[in-house]
Motif scaffolding. Structure first.
Motif, PDB file in Angstrom:
ATOM      1  N   ALA A 127       0.406  -0.997   0.051  1.00 38.94           N
ATOM      2  CA  ALA A 127       0.020  -0.106   0.166  1.00 38.94           C
ATOM      3  C   ALA A 127       0.672   0.991   0.088  1.00 38.94           C
ATOM      4  CB  ALA A 127      -1.196   0.426   1.261  1.00 38.94           C
ATOM      5  N   GLU A 128       0.430   2.602  -0.491  1.00 36.54           N
ATOM      6  CA  GLU A 128       0.950   3.350  -0.606  1.00 36.54           C
ATOM      7  C   GLU A 128      -0.446   4.551   0.399  1.00 36.54           C
ATOM      8  OE1 GLU A 128       2.643   4.256  -3.965  1.00 36.54           O
ATOM      9  OE2 GLU A 128       0.372   4.780  -5.018  1.00 36.54           O
ATOM     10  N   GLY A 129       0.405   6.196   0.640  1.00 31.90           N
ATOM     11  CA  GLY A 129       0.144   6.991   1.185  1.00 31.90           C
ATOM     12  C   GLY A 129      -0.341   6.884   2.242  1.00 31.90           C
ATOM     13  N   ALA A 130      -1.478   7.871   2.461  1.00 32.68           N
ATOM     14  CA  ALA A 130      -1.509   8.849   3.906  1.00 32.68           C
ATOM     15  C   ALA A 130      -1.664   7.408   4.409  1.00 32.68           C
ATOM     16  CB  ALA A 130      -2.223  10.431   3.878  1.00 32.68           C
ATOM     17  N   LEU A 131      -1.821   6.566   5.427  1.00 35.54           N
ATOM     18  CA  LEU A 131      -2.417   5.302   5.886  1.00 35.54           C
ATOM     19  C   LEU A 131      -2.607   5.626   7.641  1.00 35.54           C
ATOM     20  CD1 LEU A 131      -0.064   3.033   4.798  1.00 35.54           C
ATOM     21  CD2 LEU A 131      -1.800   3.234   3.606  1.00 35.54           C
ATOM     22  N   ASP A 132      -2.289   6.748   8.140  1.00 38.62           N
ATOM     23  CA  ASP A 132      -2.205   6.732   8.972  1.00 38.62           C
ATOM     24  C   ASP A 132      -4.203   7.394   9.248  1.00 38.62           C
ATOM     25  OD1 ASP A 132      -0.306   6.077  10.449  1.00 38.62           O
ATOM     26  OD2 ASP A 132       0.417   8.658  10.811  1.00 38.62           O
ATOM     27  N   ALA A 133      -3.760   7.778   7.733  1.00 32.85           N
ATOM     28  CA  ALA A 133      -5.434   7.875   7.924  1.00 32.85           C
ATOM     29  C   ALA A 133      -6.802   7.112   8.651  1.00 32.85           C
ATOM     30  CB  ALA A 133      -6.178   8.925   6.926  1.00 32.85           C
ATOM     31  N   TYR A 170      -1.365  -1.639   9.359  1.00 30.62           N
ATOM     32  CA  TYR A 170      -0.055  -2.076   8.708  1.00 30.62           C
ATOM     33  C   TYR A 170       1.739  -1.893   9.109  1.00 30.62           C
ATOM     34  CZ  TYR A 170      -0.348   3.315   9.224  1.00 30.62           C
ATOM     35  OH  TYR A 170       0.457   4.248  10.035  1.00 30.62           O
ATOM     36  N   LYS A 171       2.373  -1.773   8.272  1.00 31.45           N
ATOM     37  CA  LYS A 171       4.272  -1.688   8.689  1.00 31.45           C
ATOM     38  C   LYS A 171       4.886  -1.083   7.379  1.00 31.45           C
ATOM     39  CE  LYS A 171       5.821  -5.500   9.308  1.00 31.45           C
ATOM     40  NZ  LYS A 171       6.293  -6.566  10.315  1.00 31.45           N
ATOM     41  N   SER A 172       5.996  -0.447   8.153  1.00 34.86           N
ATOM     42  CA  SER A 172       6.814  -0.347   7.023  1.00 34.86           C
ATOM     43  C   SER A 172       7.938  -0.919   7.148  1.00 34.86           C
ATOM     44  CB  SER A 172       7.761   0.765   7.605  1.00 34.86           C
ATOM     45  OG  SER A 172       6.812   2.319   7.879  1.00 34.86           O
ATOM     46  N   LEU A 173       8.349  -2.097   5.627  1.00 32.98           N
ATOM     47  CA  LEU A 173       9.256  -2.788   5.299  1.00 32.98           C
ATOM     48  C   LEU A 173      10.270  -1.737   4.888  1.00 32.98           C
ATOM     49  CD1 LEU A 173       6.608  -5.139   2.914  1.00 32.98           C
ATOM     50  CD2 LEU A 173       7.561  -5.205   5.931  1.00 32.98           C
ATOM     51  N   ASP A 174      11.949  -2.955   4.584  1.00 33.93           N
ATOM     52  CA  ASP A 174      13.007  -2.929   4.151  1.00 33.93           C
ATOM     53  C   ASP A 174      12.368  -1.803   3.199  1.00 33.93           C
ATOM     54  OD1 ASP A 174      13.965  -3.456   6.592  1.00 33.93           O
ATOM     55  OD2 ASP A 174      14.728  -5.022   5.879  1.00 33.93           O
ATOM     56  N   GLY A 175      13.197  -1.007   1.960  1.00 38.36           N
ATOM     57  CA  GLY A 175      13.470  -0.139   1.481  1.00 38.36           C
ATOM     58  C   GLY A 175      12.279   0.829   1.182  1.00 38.36           C
ATOM     59  N   GLY A 176      11.772   0.771   2.426  1.00 40.22           N
ATOM     60  CA  GLY A 176      10.452   2.081   2.527  1.00 40.22           C
ATOM     61  C   GLY A 176       9.148   2.120   1.959  1.00 40.22           C
ATOM     62  N   THR A 177       9.053   0.455   1.180  1.00 39.27           N
ATOM     63  CA  THR A 177       7.994   0.588   1.108  1.00 39.27           C
ATOM     64  C   THR A 177       6.372  -0.041   2.393  1.00 39.27           C
ATOM     65  OG1 THR A 177       8.019  -2.220   0.967  1.00 39.27           O
ATOM     66  CG2 THR A 177       8.608  -0.358  -0.754  1.00 39.27           C
ATOM     67  N   HIS A 178       5.438   0.059   2.075  1.00 40.90           N
ATOM     68  CA  HIS A 178       4.499   0.177   3.237  1.00 40.90           C
ATOM     69  C   HIS A 178       3.308  -1.121   2.961  1.00 40.90           C
ATOM     70  CE1 HIS A 178       6.047   3.705   4.958  1.00 40.90           C
ATOM     71  NE2 HIS A 178       6.293   3.697   3.786  1.00 40.90           N
ATOM     72  N   CYS A 179       2.872  -1.648   3.747  1.00 42.90           N
ATOM     73  CA  CYS A 179       1.821  -2.523   3.542  1.00 42.90           C
ATOM     74  C   CYS A 179       0.887  -3.279   4.659  1.00 42.90           C
ATOM     75  CB  CYS A 179       2.205  -4.292   3.568  1.00 42.90           C
ATOM     76  SG  CYS A 179       3.347  -4.347   4.367  1.00 42.90           S
ATOM     77  N   PHE A 180      -0.382  -2.650   4.449  1.00 38.37           N
ATOM     78  CA  PHE A 180      -1.039  -3.381   5.671  1.00 38.37           C
ATOM     79  C   PHE A 180      -0.501  -5.598   5.221  1.00 38.37           C
ATOM     80  CE2 PHE A 180      -3.832  -0.541   3.120  1.00 38.37           C
ATOM     81  CZ  PHE A 180      -3.995  -0.396   4.232  1.00 38.37           C
ATOM     82  N   TYR A 181      -1.039  -5.704   6.907  1.00 42.70           N
ATOM     83  CA  TYR A 181      -1.150  -7.212   6.576  1.00 42.70           C
ATOM     84  C   TYR A 181      -2.569  -7.715   7.854  1.00 42.70           C
ATOM     85  CZ  TYR A 181       0.744  -5.792  11.464  1.00 42.70           C
ATOM     86  OH  TYR A 181       1.039  -5.238  12.983  1.00 42.70           O
ATOM     87  N   ALA A 182      -2.335  -8.712   7.759  1.00 41.75           N
ATOM     88  CA  ALA A 182      -3.449  -9.661   9.173  1.00 41.75           C
ATOM     89  C   ALA A 182      -2.809 -10.778   8.709  1.00 41.75           C
ATOM     90  CB  ALA A 182      -4.842  -9.371   8.283  1.00 41.75           C
ATOM     91  N   ASP A 183      -3.497 -12.068   9.835  1.00 39.81           N
ATOM     92  CA  ASP A 183      -3.127 -12.970  10.285  1.00 39.81           C
ATOM     93  C   ASP A 183      -4.215 -14.415  10.036  1.00 39.81           C
ATOM     94  OD1 ASP A 183      -0.510 -12.997  10.710  1.00 39.81           O
ATOM     95  OD2 ASP A 183      -0.828 -12.257  12.968  1.00 39.81           O
ATOM     96  N   ILE A 184      -4.370 -15.070   9.148  1.00 39.69           N
ATOM     97  CA  ILE A 184      -5.513 -15.834   9.306  1.00 39.69           C
ATOM     98  C   ILE A 184      -5.275 -16.703   9.675  1.00 39.69           C
ATOM     99  CG2 ILE A 184      -7.146 -17.058   7.604  1.00 39.69           C
ATOM    100  CD1 ILE A 184      -6.102 -15.004   5.310  1.00 39.69           C
ATOM    101  N   HIS A 185      -6.283 -17.439  10.731  1.00 44.81           N
ATOM    102  CA  HIS A 185      -5.795 -19.218  11.400  1.00 44.81           C
ATOM    103  C   HIS A 185      -7.127 -20.520  11.086  1.00 44.81           C
ATOM    104  CE1 HIS A 185      -2.381 -17.260  13.957  1.00 44.81           C
ATOM    105  NE2 HIS A 185      -3.332 -16.029  14.078  1.00 44.81           N
ATOM    106  N   PRO A 186      -6.283 -20.789  11.322  1.00 46.63           N
ATOM    107  CA  PRO A 186      -7.535 -22.665  11.148  1.00 46.63           C
ATOM    108  C   PRO A 186      -8.131 -23.018  12.702  1.00 46.63           C
ATOM    109  CG  PRO A 186      -5.152 -22.973  11.276  1.00 46.63           C
ATOM    110  CD  PRO A 186      -5.105 -21.506  10.986  1.00 46.63           C
ATOM    111  N   LYS A 187      -9.350 -23.010  12.604  1.00 53.78           N
ATOM    112  CA  LYS A 187     -10.074 -22.830  13.565  1.00 53.78           C
ATOM    113  C   LYS A 187     -10.220 -23.927  14.170  1.00 53.78           C
ATOM    114  CE  LYS A 187     -14.254 -20.937  11.502  1.00 53.78           C
ATOM    115  NZ  LYS A 187     -15.558 -20.733   9.989  1.00 53.78           N
ATOM    116  N   SER A 188      -9.598 -25.372  14.298  1.00 53.04           N
ATOM    117  CA  SER A 188      -9.171 -26.247  14.620  1.00 53.04           C
ATOM    118  C   SER A 188      -7.960 -26.895  13.925  1.00 53.04           C
ATOM    119  CB  SER A 188     -10.858 -27.200  14.775  1.00 53.04           C
ATOM    120  OG  SER A 188     -11.081 -27.376  13.640  1.00 53.04           O
TER     121      SER A 188
END
Length: 426
Positions: free
Chosen positions: A90-96, A108-126
């Motif tokens: 992702a890019e832009g004013a993510l704080d909004a 969201y978080k910043s990665l090496d190289g100045g890029t940014h991204c949303f992230y999420a974890d998905i877990h199995p139910k059982s």
């Protein structure tokens, strides 16, 4: 992150940040800086407004589901039940997203190289679901789509606020620029009848004791190898001297026209004398040198710290030749360059716009720092060494061609010798 300007007090605003008040203040500081440089007296106000807003306003958020990546996520149920972590660039004013979102908002978080991204974890139910491949795949697929839907919904809400603030900044900038420009024009109109010459602040100072050029050793590449740059303070002052030289020519159009009629290189030679009168090298006494018909360079250890190209506008082709010539030099890190573009046309704005377009579409362009009706500032990549940057200033000056006097008409009078002289010879 917005670069801090120590003279005008620019505030630090990360590219992902909102900081609405700080962004508005930065827009005002930008106007102050342009006014100090005499660049707000223009009829093309909208171009100036767009440039300031583009520099200071928060950028809309965009995310790129097609570029999604994954890795193993920390398990919620111990090491025997792994989870899935997805990253959405992702890019832009993510704080909004945080400030405007309601309920659950994506992280969201910043990665090496100045890029940014949303992230999420998905877990199995059982564990049983994980061991059923069809059931597990369906769970991960539907959960992923739910995450993307949540991101899209939050981004829409955040971008609505960004657009609102963008409009506020644009209105503020347009109102302030218009008021300052109109007041300046009214002032100049009021004092013009006094016929008082301008103070010498626009003249080129040539001090008796020359100023010293200082180099900064910014990086050691290896034993016996160094990489230099001209100190920012000195480099900025040299560029300002060139800008003031152009202003002085514009305000003396008759003299400038005569100089250009003498020879195309005359302006370059005079600027060369001015620069060498103001600046000298430290220790080894480096000076500005002429190189070719229209170039001025300051060399240090076989590379160029400053390159100046004096060019009369003759269309896209000739301007591109000037760019090619400029990029042919060996440079240090952060070399400063300027194109003093002399325009002799009746409609100079078209020439400036065309020159800006040629720079913007040049393959060596890294980014546009700022553009306005009277030039621009650009970061270019050196074709000889992509790791080295060239800070390019476009400095147009307008020197209209004086019309040639009309030829005299009528029969010329016959010239006769003075009678006293005739009598003497007789």
């Amino acid at each position: 992150m917005t670069k801090v300007n120590s003279e005008y007090g620019w505030a630090d605003v990360p590219c992902t940040g909102t900081q609405w008040s700080a962004r508005r203040e930065n827009a005002r500081y930008c106007i102050d800086e342009l006014q100090e440089q005499g660049k707000i007296d223009t009829d093309d106000l909208e171009t100036l407004v767009a440039s300031i807003v583009n520099t200071c306003a928060a950028k809309p958020i965009r995310f790129f589901p097609d570029l999604i990546t994954r890795e193993m996520a920390p398990s919620l149920y111990g090491p025997e039940l792994p989870g899935l972590r997805i990253y959405v660039p992702a890019e832009g004013a993510l704080d909004a997203v945080k400030s405007e979102g309601e309920g659950s908002v994506p992280s969201y978080k910043s990665l090496d190289g100045g890029t940014h991204c949303f992230y999420a974890d998905i877990h199995p139910k059982s564990p049983d679901q994980l061991m059923d491949p069809e059931n597990a795949a369906s769970h991960f697929s539907s959960s992923l789509q739910q995450v993307l839907d949540e991101i899209e919904e939050c981004v829409q809400v955040a971008n609505a606020k960004i657009d609102e603030e963008h409009s506020w900044i644009e209105d503020d900038v347009r109102t302030l620029l218009t008021r300052r420009r109109d007041r300046r024009r009214a002032f100049l109109e009021a004092v013009e009848p006094l016929k008082i010459p301008l103070h010498s602040e626009t003249m080129i100072d040539i001090p008796i004791e020359q100023a010293a050029l200082t180099y900064e050793d910014v990086q050691t590449l290896g034993p016996g190898h160094k990489n230099f740059k001209l100190s920012d303070q000195i480099a900025d002052a040299v560029i300002q001297s060139i800008r003031s030289f152009g202003t002085a020519l514009e305000r003396s159009p008759d003299t400038a026209d005569k100089l250009l009629n003498l020879h195309e290189e005359t302006i370059r030679d005079i600027l060369l004398m001015v620069l060498n009168a103001n600046w000298r090298g430290q220790a080894t006494g480096e000076t500005f040198n002429g190189d070719g018909k229209t170039d001025i360079v300051l060399r240090h250890e076989d590379r160029n710290a400053i390159i100046v190209e004096c060019k009369i506008w003759g269309g896209q082709g000739i301007f591109n030749e000037a760019l090619t010539q400029l990029f042919s030099y060996n440079v240090w890190s952060d070399t400063r360059a300027a194109i003093l573009l002399i325009i002799r046309l009746a409609e100079p704005a078209l020439a400036v716009k065309t020159a800006q377009e040629e720079i913007r579409k040049h393959p060596n362009l890294i980014r546009v720092e700022i553009e306005h009706a009277e030039g621009g500032s650009y970061i270019m990549r050196s074709p000889k060494d992509p790791a080295r940057a060239i800070h390019l200033e476009l400095l147009p000056i307008v020197i209209p061609k004086k019309p040639k006097p009309a030829p005299k008409t009528g029969k010329p009078k016959k010239i006769t010798a003075d009678k006293s002289v005739q009598d003497h010879h007789d």
